[in-house]
Design a protein around this motif. Structure first.
Motif, PDB file in Angstrom:
ATOM      1  N   LEU A 170       0.827  -1.210   0.000  1.00  0.00           N
ATOM      2  CA  LEU A 170       0.000   0.000   0.000  1.00  0.00           C
ATOM      3  C   LEU A 170       0.862   1.261   0.000  1.00  0.00           C
ATOM      4  CD1 LEU A 170      -2.738  -1.122   2.548  1.00  0.00           C
ATOM      5  CD2 LEU A 170      -3.009  -0.824   0.080  1.00  0.00           C
ATOM      6  N   THR A 171       1.970   1.223   0.733  1.00  0.00           N
ATOM      7  CA  THR A 171       2.867   2.383   0.745  1.00  0.00           C
ATOM      8  C   THR A 171       3.488   2.601  -0.624  1.00  0.00           C
ATOM      9  OG1 THR A 171       3.362   1.970   3.076  1.00  0.00           O
ATOM     10  CG2 THR A 171       4.888   3.385   1.861  1.00  0.00           C
ATOM     11  N   ARG A 176       3.948   5.763  -5.358  1.00  0.00           N
ATOM     12  CA  ARG A 176       4.248   5.502  -6.770  1.00  0.00           C
ATOM     13  C   ARG A 176       5.670   4.975  -6.976  1.00  0.00           C
ATOM     14  NH1 ARG A 176       0.252   7.421  -9.982  1.00  0.00           N
ATOM     15  NH2 ARG A 176      -1.184   8.956  -9.070  1.00  0.00           N
ATOM     16  N   TRP A 177       6.072   4.094  -6.070  1.00  0.00           N
ATOM     17  CA  TRP A 177       7.382   3.461  -6.241  1.00  0.00           C
ATOM     18  C   TRP A 177       7.292   2.414  -7.349  1.00  0.00           C
ATOM     19  CZ3 TRP A 177       8.056   2.435  -0.292  1.00  0.00           C
ATOM     20  CH2 TRP A 177       8.410   3.631   0.321  1.00  0.00           C
ATOM     21  N   PRO A 178       8.391   2.125  -7.987  1.00  0.00           N
ATOM     22  CA  PRO A 178       8.368   1.070  -9.015  1.00  0.00           C
ATOM     23  C   PRO A 178       8.125  -0.293  -8.370  1.00  0.00           C
ATOM     24  CG  PRO A 178      10.612   1.835  -8.622  1.00  0.00           C
ATOM     25  CD  PRO A 178       9.721   2.777  -7.886  1.00  0.00           C
ATOM     26  N   ARG A 179       7.329  -1.101  -9.030  1.00  0.00           N
ATOM     27  CA  ARG A 179       7.031  -2.428  -8.492  1.00  0.00           C
ATOM     28  C   ARG A 179       7.964  -3.468  -9.088  1.00  0.00           C
ATOM     29  NH1 ARG A 179       0.960  -3.355 -10.149  1.00  0.00           N
ATOM     30  NH2 ARG A 179       0.879  -1.205  -9.353  1.00  0.00           N
ATOM     31  N   SER A 180       8.113  -4.568  -8.383  1.00  0.00           N
ATOM     32  CA  SER A 180       8.979  -5.643  -8.867  1.00  0.00           C
ATOM     33  C   SER A 180       8.351  -6.315 -10.079  1.00  0.00           C
ATOM     34  CB  SER A 180       9.195  -6.680  -7.759  1.00  0.00           C
ATOM     35  OG  SER A 180       7.970  -7.283  -7.407  1.00  0.00           O
ATOM     36  N   GLY A 225       5.719  -6.397  -5.190  1.00  0.00           N
ATOM     37  CA  GLY A 225       4.915  -6.334  -6.401  1.00  0.00           C
ATOM     38  C   GLY A 225       3.668  -5.491  -6.245  1.00  0.00           C
ATOM     39  N   GLN A 226       3.486  -4.916  -5.044  1.00  0.00           N
ATOM     40  CA  GLN A 226       2.356  -4.026  -4.747  1.00  0.00           C
ATOM     41  C   GLN A 226       1.018  -4.718  -5.021  1.00  0.00           C
ATOM     42  OE1 GLN A 226       2.933  -0.213  -6.645  1.00  0.00           O
ATOM     43  NE2 GLN A 226       5.064  -0.051  -5.948  1.00  0.00           N
ATOM     44  N   SER A 227       0.883  -5.922  -4.430  1.00  0.00           N
ATOM     45  CA  SER A 227      -0.357  -6.707  -4.540  1.00  0.00           C
ATOM     46  C   SER A 227      -0.927  -6.930  -3.139  1.00  0.00           C
ATOM     47  CB  SER A 227      -0.091  -8.054  -5.221  1.00  0.00           C
ATOM     48  OG  SER A 227       0.515  -7.872  -6.480  1.00  0.00           O
ATOM     49  N   PRO A 228      -1.541  -5.912  -2.547  1.00  0.00           N
ATOM     50  CA  PRO A 228      -1.993  -6.038  -1.151  1.00  0.00           C
ATOM     51  C   PRO A 228      -3.189  -6.959  -0.967  1.00  0.00           C
ATOM     52  CG  PRO A 228      -2.720  -3.946  -2.058  1.00  0.00           C
ATOM     53  CD  PRO A 228      -1.834  -4.577  -3.102  1.00  0.00           C
ATOM     54  N   THR A 229      -4.026  -7.125  -2.000  1.00  0.00           N
ATOM     55  CA  THR A 229      -5.249  -7.909  -1.827  1.00  0.00           C
ATOM     56  C   THR A 229      -4.943  -9.356  -1.452  1.00  0.00           C
ATOM     57  OG1 THR A 229      -6.356  -6.521  -3.471  1.00  0.00           O
ATOM     58  CG2 THR A 229      -7.394  -8.618  -2.921  1.00  0.00           C
ATOM     59  N   ALA A 230      -3.988  -9.948  -2.157  1.00  0.00           N
ATOM     60  CA  ALA A 230      -3.623 -11.335  -1.860  1.00  0.00           C
ATOM     61  C   ALA A 230      -3.094 -11.471  -0.441  1.00  0.00           C
ATOM     62  CB  ALA A 230      -2.581 -11.822  -2.866  1.00  0.00           C
TER      63      ALA A 230
END
Length: 654
Positions: A170-171, A176-180, A225-230
């Protein structure tokens, strides 16, 4: 007005009694809640400050002991441990000390918690003098402890990993950091959901170690990877598993003073083999789904040369809903059972409840607390059939009421003409020993008057247990016994009592059946390990562990509340199967819809409209639905009360 005054007094007294009853109930509830809070605090402290293989709670401590290296004589070690306990009782700060052979631990109680460290040091000194040393947790000499906080610690750590990963995801989105790369997330998901990988890690690091390693990798990959839902879904599942582990440890703390007491038979099951764990249907689907995802990802990479598309193909085929549903169900069932005086020793075995299709009910588990007269055979004209029947029944009633089995024969008593209370009829075994069940000799006035056939009454919940097994669609097998009477006719299969129980169970397993065994090991069975071997031969071993039984620590489930716990477990079997099927269907549906969105969203324009969160949303939605389905089914199955107990004795007519 005068007539109304008595009525007003009655109403006033009734109101006062009702208020007093409410106050007592509130006080009792507050005290129970306070005791539970104290036990939770103890478990939390043990989880935060591990004591190694030593278990302690309040002023109680259990110290595992084993022979020093170079000696493996278990019998001699047990005798030495009993000497340590006897010597430890001379310590002024020790209230109780005894050796629990089933747990392979020295059980000690001190007047207060502050004295435990000194008592523990003294116990270790005495153990060293007798050739013993502290044992390591989880070994053959020291099996896992029922109150160990290791599962609580592991579940809390995994939950913390999910929370940290979700915060990082979420952070990263907000900043807007780059994701893996998506491939990293896909690789982590593949490792997490592949049963073959999980099995290899479990063999290498153990169950808790493998689970923590996968949780950390999964949290890191989805966080970067900025996938908080999982991670949020996984965290919800972890919270339920944490509650279950906590409930298990608290249940043992509450039951400790009932099951870990001197002179109570305690059995470990060491040296008896257990059947291997069978993979649940969800694992079989996960195996096929992972393989299909890899094939789809390889095809995507070959035709599109797009690593991100290949990664999405892997994520779209994730079978996690098939795992989430049964896992949530097992956690909820374990929590509810632990709160209802049932000790869960193996969550992995409980997880296989959906596979159980046969239950073997040993007669000892179905017996009640009282004996009854089955038939009488008078040999003198002074005692006819009815008179001997009633006198023998009175003798049994007096003996069972007194609960002094060692003092049998005990008689029904009448006052004689000289004012002295003398026995009317006494019962003894033909061999002259303690009168239990079977054919007993009845005597009065110093001479034999006939024979009495005695058996056990059935437990009031025996019929409810059979009904629950029937409703669950289970094949019911029991062992022939006089106490069953016409109850035996309700079973699908009745085997001869001469056959070893373990042999019966293994034959059923060879026919492809998944067997749950239900027994009560009485004090008379502790010398012969045949009943224990039959119990542990089952794929799911359930031991009825009430005040009349030995404690079989090798069992998977210990029902401290008698057959009520067995009824609840069997009543949950249909729900377990339904959850497994529903979770698999949800996983298939989510994977199909996500796969369709991934395939149709291949062009740049469609990718801009259908973000990765939307394309993979059906997989997460299916996992969320599986979680809710598992919880709802568990609490729906265990939220019901058992049917009213019915006295159901096997007796003839006097």
């Amino acid at each position: 007005m005068g007539q109304l005054a008595p009525l007003a007094d009655v109403l006033r007294r009734a109101a006062a009694e009702l208020a007093a009853s409410g106050a007592r109930t509130a006080t009792s509830g507050a005290a129970e809640a306070s005791d539970t809070a104290v036990r939770i605090a103890r478990v939390a402290r043990n989880a935060l400050r591990p004591q190694g293989s030593c278990w302690r709670a309040g002023s109680r401590v259990q110290l595992p002991l084993r022979p020093r290296l170079g000696s493996d004589d278990a019998a001699r070690a047990g005798e030495a441990a009993k000497k340590v306990a006897a010597a430890l009782l001379d310590h002024p700060d020790v209230l109780l000390a005894h050796w629990d052979g089933g747990l392979s631990r020295l059980v000690v109680r001190a007047p207060e918690e502050a004295l435990l460290d000194a008592v523990r040091r003294r116990a270790e000194e005495l153990a060293a003098r007798h050739g013993l040393e502290p044992a390591d947790e989880g070994g053959a000499v020291c099996p896992p402890h029922p109150g160990d906080a290791g599962d609580v610690r592991a579940a809390a750590t995994a939950l913390a990993c999910d929370a940290a990963g979700a915060v990082a995801a979420l952070t990263g989105r907000a900043m807007r950091w780059p994701r893996s790369p998506r491939l990293v997330t896909a690789a982590a998901a593949l490792l997490r959901e592949d049963p073959r990988v999980r099995g290899a890690l479990r063999r290498r690091f153990g169950g808790a170690g493998a689970d923590l390693a996968l949780a950390a990798v999964n949290a890191a990959a989805h966080g970067l990877g900025q996938s908080p839902t999982a991670l949020m879904l996984d965290g919800i599942l972890r919270a339920g598993q944490l509650a279950e582990a906590l409930a298990r440890a608290v249940a043992f703390d509450a039951a400790h003073d009932k099951v870990c007491v001197p002179d109570r038979a305690s059995l470990s099951g060491a040296g008896l083999s257990r059947p291997p764990l069978r993979p649940p249907p969800g694992a079989q689907y996960a195996d096929a789904a992972v393989t299909g995802s890899l094939v789809g990802a390889a095809a995507t990479l070959v035709f599109t040369r797009d690593p991100a598309g290949a990664a999405e193909a892997v994520l779209a085929g994730s079978p996690k809903a098939a795992r989430y549903g049964p896992a949530a169900f097992t956690a909820a069932v374990g929590t509810a059972l632990a709160q209802g005086e049932v000790l869960i020793r193996s969550v992995e075995r409980l997880r296989r409840l959906e596979l159980v299709d046969t239950v073997v009910l040993h007669p000892g588990a179905l017996r009640g607390r009282r004996r009854t007269v089955l038939d009488v055979f008078p040999v003198t004209s002074a005692w006819d059939h009815d008179r001997l029947w009633h006198a023998a029944a009175a003798a049994l009633r007096r003996a069972d009421d007194a609960a002094e089995l060692a003092s049998w024969p005990v008689a029904g008593r009448t006052s004689s003409s000289d004012g002295v209370d003398r026995p009317a009829v006494s019962l003894r075994s033909p061999s002259g020993g303690v009168a239990g069940t079977g054919r007993l000799i009845a005597s009065a006035g110093g001479r034999d008057i006939g024979a009495v056939l005695v058996t056990w009454e059935l437990d009031p919940l025996a019929e409810a247990v059979l009904d629950a097994a029937r409703r669950a669609g289970l094949h019911v097998v029991t062992v022939a016994d006089p106490s069953l009477g016409d109850f035996a006719a309700l079973a699908d299969t009745v085997v001869a009592p001469e056959r070893p129980l373990a042999e019966v169970v293994r034959e059923l397993q060879e026919d492809g059946r998944m067997v749950a065994t239900v027994t009560r090991i009485g004090p008379e069975d502790t010398g012969d390990r045949e009943v224990l071997a039959g119990l542990l031969a089952g794929d799911l071993a359930v031991s009825v562990t009430d005040g009349r039984s030995a404690v079989a620590w090798g069992a998977d489930v210990l029902a401290l509340n008698g057959l009520e716990g067995v009824w609840r477990l069997l009543a949950a079997a249909p729900a377990a199967r339904a959850v497994g099927r529903r979770a698999t269907v949800l996983a298939q549906s989510g994977a199909a819809l996500s796969g369709l969105l991934v395939v149709t969203g291949g062009s740049p324009a469609r990718r801009a409209f259908l973000s990765p969160g939307i394309r993979l949303g059906p997989v997460n939605a299916a996992a969320a639905a599986a979680l809710c389905s598992g919880w709802r089914a568990a609490y729906g199955a265990l939220g019901r009360r058992p049917p009213p107990a019915r006295d159901r004795a096997c007796r003839g007519t006097p």
